[in-house]
Motif scaffolding. Sequence first.
Motif, PDB file in Angstrom:
ATOM      1  N   GLY A 204      -2.473 -51.272 -13.453  1.00 32.09           N
ATOM      2  CA  GLY A 204      -1.494 -51.351 -14.311  1.00 32.09           C
ATOM      3  C   GLY A 204      -1.880 -50.869 -15.736  1.00 32.09           C
ATOM      4  N   GLU A 205      -0.697 -50.565 -16.370  1.00 29.64           N
ATOM      5  CA  GLU A 205      -0.514 -49.854 -17.784  1.00 29.64           C
ATOM      6  C   GLU A 205      -1.445 -50.666 -18.548  1.00 29.64           C
ATOM      7  OE1 GLU A 205       2.661 -48.775 -21.226  1.00 29.64           O
ATOM      8  OE2 GLU A 205       3.094 -48.145 -19.124  1.00 29.64           O
ATOM      9  N   ALA A 206      -1.462 -51.896 -18.667  1.00 31.95           N
ATOM     10  CA  ALA A 206      -2.335 -52.657 -19.576  1.00 31.95           C
ATOM     11  C   ALA A 206      -3.867 -52.433 -19.657  1.00 31.95           C
ATOM     12  CB  ALA A 206      -2.083 -54.119 -19.499  1.00 31.95           C
ATOM     13  N   SER A 207      -4.186 -52.132 -18.223  1.00 35.81           N
ATOM     14  CA  SER A 207      -5.618 -52.049 -18.186  1.00 35.81           C
ATOM     15  C   SER A 207      -5.948 -50.498 -18.704  1.00 35.81           C
ATOM     16  CB  SER A 207      -5.809 -51.977 -16.557  1.00 35.81           C
ATOM     17  OG  SER A 207      -5.854 -53.408 -16.091  1.00 35.81           O
ATOM     18  N   TRP A 208      -5.013 -49.464 -18.148  1.00 36.33           N
ATOM     19  CA  TRP A 208      -5.319 -48.242 -18.707  1.00 36.33           C
ATOM     20  C   TRP A 208      -5.225 -48.025 -20.332  1.00 36.33           C
ATOM     21  CZ3 TRP A 208      -7.337 -44.287 -16.226  1.00 36.33           C
ATOM     22  CH2 TRP A 208      -7.060 -44.258 -14.479  1.00 36.33           C
ATOM     23  N   ARG A 209      -4.373 -48.800 -20.771  1.00 33.23           N
ATOM     24  CA  ARG A 209      -4.341 -48.866 -22.338  1.00 33.23           C
ATOM     25  C   ARG A 209      -5.737 -49.531 -22.817  1.00 33.23           C
ATOM     26  NH1 ARG A 209      -0.125 -46.951 -24.920  1.00 33.23           N
ATOM     27  NH2 ARG A 209       2.059 -46.858 -23.651  1.00 33.23           N
ATOM     28  N   TYR A 210      -6.054 -50.509 -22.260  1.00 31.92           N
ATOM     29  CA  TYR A 210      -7.467 -50.990 -22.763  1.00 31.92           C
ATOM     30  C   TYR A 210      -8.476 -49.898 -22.579  1.00 31.92           C
ATOM     31  CZ  TYR A 210     -11.575 -53.866 -22.550  1.00 31.92           C
ATOM     32  OH  TYR A 210     -12.989 -54.318 -22.984  1.00 31.92           O
ATOM     33  N   TYR A 211      -8.622 -49.134 -21.509  1.00 31.73           N
ATOM     34  CA  TYR A 211      -9.702 -48.326 -21.366  1.00 31.73           C
ATOM     35  C   TYR A 211      -9.493 -46.936 -22.339  1.00 31.73           C
ATOM     36  CZ  TYR A 211     -12.734 -50.388 -17.746  1.00 31.73           C
ATOM     37  OH  TYR A 211     -13.728 -50.875 -16.984  1.00 31.73           O
ATOM     38  N   ALA A 212      -8.262 -46.667 -22.552  1.00 27.91           N
ATOM     39  CA  ALA A 212      -7.932 -45.670 -23.324  1.00 27.91           C
ATOM     40  C   ALA A 212      -8.634 -46.117 -24.858  1.00 27.91           C
ATOM     41  CB  ALA A 212      -6.459 -45.293 -23.470  1.00 27.91           C
ATOM     42  N   LYS A 213      -8.273 -47.446 -25.166  1.00 27.32           N
ATOM     43  CA  LYS A 213      -8.956 -47.695 -26.391  1.00 27.32           C
ATOM     44  C   LYS A 213     -10.338 -47.886 -26.731  1.00 27.32           C
ATOM     45  CE  LYS A 213      -7.625 -51.184 -29.860  1.00 27.32           C
ATOM     46  NZ  LYS A 213      -6.799 -52.520 -30.210  1.00 27.32           N
ATOM     47  N   ALA A 214     -10.701 -48.301 -25.494  1.00 26.94           N
ATOM     48  CA  ALA A 214     -12.357 -48.289 -25.230  1.00 26.94           C
ATOM     49  C   ALA A 214     -13.089 -47.093 -25.120  1.00 26.94           C
ATOM     50  CB  ALA A 214     -12.799 -48.975 -23.973  1.00 26.94           C
ATOM     51  N   TRP A 215     -12.372 -46.052 -24.612  1.00 29.01           N
ATOM     52  CA  TRP A 215     -13.024 -44.603 -24.643  1.00 29.01           C
ATOM     53  C   TRP A 215     -12.537 -43.913 -25.991  1.00 29.01           C
ATOM     54  CZ3 TRP A 215     -10.515 -44.006 -19.109  1.00 29.01           C
ATOM     55  CH2 TRP A 215     -11.428 -44.768 -18.255  1.00 29.01           C
ATOM     56  N   ASP A 220      -1.544 -41.310 -24.091  1.00 29.88           N
ATOM     57  CA  ASP A 220      -0.569 -40.087 -23.535  1.00 29.88           C
ATOM     58  C   ASP A 220      -1.462 -39.120 -23.084  1.00 29.88           C
ATOM     59  OD1 ASP A 220       1.741 -41.689 -24.152  1.00 29.88           O
ATOM     60  OD2 ASP A 220       1.918 -40.820 -26.204  1.00 29.88           O
ATOM     61  N   TRP A 221      -2.428 -38.466 -23.817  1.00 29.85           N
ATOM     62  CA  TRP A 221      -3.378 -37.615 -23.146  1.00 29.85           C
ATOM     63  C   TRP A 221      -4.110 -38.055 -21.805  1.00 29.85           C
ATOM     64  CZ3 TRP A 221      -8.562 -37.974 -21.809  1.00 29.85           C
ATOM     65  CH2 TRP A 221      -9.138 -36.661 -21.419  1.00 29.85           C
ATOM     66  N   LEU A 222      -4.453 -39.278 -21.609  1.00 29.15           N
ATOM     67  CA  LEU A 222      -4.776 -39.931 -20.605  1.00 29.15           C
ATOM     68  C   LEU A 222      -3.788 -39.525 -19.400  1.00 29.15           C
ATOM     69  CD1 LEU A 222      -7.720 -41.052 -19.435  1.00 29.15           C
ATOM     70  CD2 LEU A 222      -6.652 -43.232 -20.105  1.00 29.15           C
ATOM     71  N   GLN A 223      -2.792 -40.177 -19.769  1.00 25.83           N
ATOM     72  CA  GLN A 223      -1.601 -40.292 -18.703  1.00 25.83           C
ATOM     73  C   GLN A 223      -1.357 -38.655 -18.087  1.00 25.83           C
ATOM     74  OE1 GLN A 223       2.764 -41.357 -19.848  1.00 25.83           O
ATOM     75  NE2 GLN A 223       2.109 -43.124 -18.658  1.00 25.83           N
ATOM     76  N   LYS A 224      -1.358 -37.833 -19.093  1.00 22.01           N
ATOM     77  CA  LYS A 224      -1.105 -36.412 -18.685  1.00 22.01           C
ATOM     78  C   LYS A 224      -2.253 -35.901 -17.917  1.00 22.01           C
ATOM     79  CE  LYS A 224       2.017 -35.817 -22.772  1.00 22.01           C
ATOM     80  NZ  LYS A 224       1.841 -35.036 -23.988  1.00 22.01           N
ATOM     81  N   ARG A 225      -3.301 -36.441 -17.412  1.00 23.22           N
ATOM     82  CA  ARG A 225      -4.356 -35.885 -16.681  1.00 23.22           C
ATOM     83  C   ARG A 225      -3.623 -36.073 -15.338  1.00 23.22           C
ATOM     84  NH1 ARG A 225      -7.638 -32.794 -19.323  1.00 23.22           N
ATOM     85  NH2 ARG A 225      -9.008 -32.731 -17.337  1.00 23.22           N
TER      86      ARG A 225
END
Length: 743
Positions: A204-215, A220-225
């Motif tokens: 889900g988006e919440a998990s991806w946003r958590y990992y984006a922050k952790a990384w 948006d950059w991550l999503q464009k991959r």
Amino acid sequence: MTNHFGDVVGHSKAILMIGANSAVANPIGFKHFLQAKDRNNAKLIVVDPVYTKSAAKADHYLRIRTGTDVAFIYGLLHIIFKNGWEDKEFIDSRVYGMDEIREEAKKWTPEETQNVTGIPAEKIIQLATLLAKTKPTTVVWALGITQHSTGTSNTRILPILQLVLGNMGKKGGGTNIIRGHDNVQGSTDMCCLADSLSGYYGLGEASWRYYAKAWGVDFDWLQKRFHSPKWMHEKGFSLAKWWQGVLQEEKTYSSSPIRALWVQGTGITSMAQTAKVQEALDKLDLLVVAEPFVNEAAVITSKTDNIYILPVCTQFETEGSVTATNRSSQWRSKVVDPLYESKTDHDVMFEFAKKFGFYDEYVKAMKMDIVDGEPKVVKDSFIWPDDAANELARTIKTIGLGGWTAKRLREHQENWHLFDPLTLKGSGKMKGQYYGLPWPCWDTKHPGSPILYDVTTPVSKGGMGFRNRFGLEHEGVSQLPDERVTVKGSKIKGGYPEITKDNIEKVLGITLTKEEKIKIGANWKVDFSGIIQEKCNEAEVCVYGNAKARAKVWTFPDPIPKHREPIHSPRHDLVQKYPTYEDQKNNFRVDVRFKSEQTAQDWSKEFPTMLVTMRVVNLSGAGMLERTSKYLSHITPEMFANINPELAADYGIRNGDMMWLHSPQGTKIKVKAIYSHSVTPDRICLPYNFAGVMQGVDMSANYPEGTKPYTIGESSNTITNYGFDIITQIPEFNAGLCKIERA
């Protein structure tokens, strides 16, 4: 594994081993079971379709028909419930949905259970009596339980048995799933899968946003991959059916066909449908194999170009942590530097990231730490693997890796002699810790949790209740226990929900400061500040809640486990009574056949012999590594199948003759017949540790010069029948049919 091997030695009075042959697949683990027999007079019960080396040491051996494990356990539950032997207090206080299990068990009389499983009724009664009157009992299983079209139901019914008997969260009890390879548990925890992020975080988006922050990267950059945003939240192709994404023979649900395959750290030929794998490999535009030894993916294909084999180091040439079968982490030191031109796994991935332009983002998290409650870059470079371990410790909260810093894991390695092998307790400078800090290890002061769901131990010492994952009530029934289930020392009496920013003050009875409210995360799983963990520690409260175990999973195709005949059943007379599932749409981007395949014909008429796979002690996985050893290869110099002399005689096959085994999918393999009474005349048994020959065709010429193993052979998975688990899509390795022909 809810407990650990030392706990079995120290406390178990009975060991039910089902779908496992630990004497061969995990001999070090099996040693502990033998010690429990000697030390505790523990009774070892082995349930297996084959008389294995584990069965040879058993007090009770029950030969079961493959694919009938759910029916067998219901047969035991029928006797237990009928006699009132269940742990009524445990069920009433700590379990939801047991009434429906009880109703299903009423159908499974000893006679019906015998009819379906092949186990005599008197043995079912005997075993049910033994389990009910012997406490504590532990239940042990492995791939023989999971590798079925009903694998998910199998892995649910066994914990349900332990809930009925009151053996969960108890020393000497629990459900202990034995891993067969080094760091299988670790790779599972890192979710090397197509349907979740590391640490079992969802897509889900919440998990991806958590990992984006952790990384430390922009969301948006991550999503464009991704090809488009929606694919960020969709399952990928599974390892079991990736080939369908290449061949496109049936409808797939993806943006495009698979054109390239990168293989690293897995044996492709250890998956089912090897002939389909071969077809897919031939059709690929690009195949890359990154392994210390030549993976047979590069050998069984007829491709002649665009195949690259990258020499990756062995475990002796690198360093870092691995996770054992009991959830303990162990630091592993490098023995030698990488030999010749080989590179470590991480260096290969670093070079890949540089080539494709995202290296800085790829390694950024290893330069970060938590500053004032937020992950921030704190240095210009990183130290491998220490900073990678620390990244995992501060990021993966779902299973409680907060205490797994590189410093602590190194200390455990250096002081392993200070830990008791039975209790895992440390002494001296390691006092107050359990060896390897078995997760959950909530923070750097936590000792680890050797036994899951133990409410008699404070949370700060490794205790906890069952996790609250499925809401606070279902159909008007509370999913939280009453005060009878209070974790020792907890500020909260009875059950409570998982802790979030919204409920922490109410649940814990505290007031957060204005600053804490700004820093705190939405819930304990994404709280970088550590405030939720800190406040829960003070109250001796587990961050994930204290709930009832649920015997009923209302979101699954089968809310309670049901016996369903294997896709290719030897008992066509039972298919109508116990049918498999309806065909499945779009699971891991593919459709999967169930009922249409099962009912296409009476498969047992043309393919009358049951097909069972096994391991041999000197080979693992596809045998890629061990078959390159002259000495290990000498033990099993060629592929074979164990066949009962009576069955062999029906086909004019003598001991040592070659025979063809044909599958319902139209594939075949040529193997040596070895007489054995370990199998009955209705089945054969063969290892899955060979490759290099495909349907009688020797593929030796495809090995690069100097890399051919000392022994090659047919892969049993060439004739593994079609069939996949309804949830996980793991293949039905252990419940197929075949036809025998003298070669």
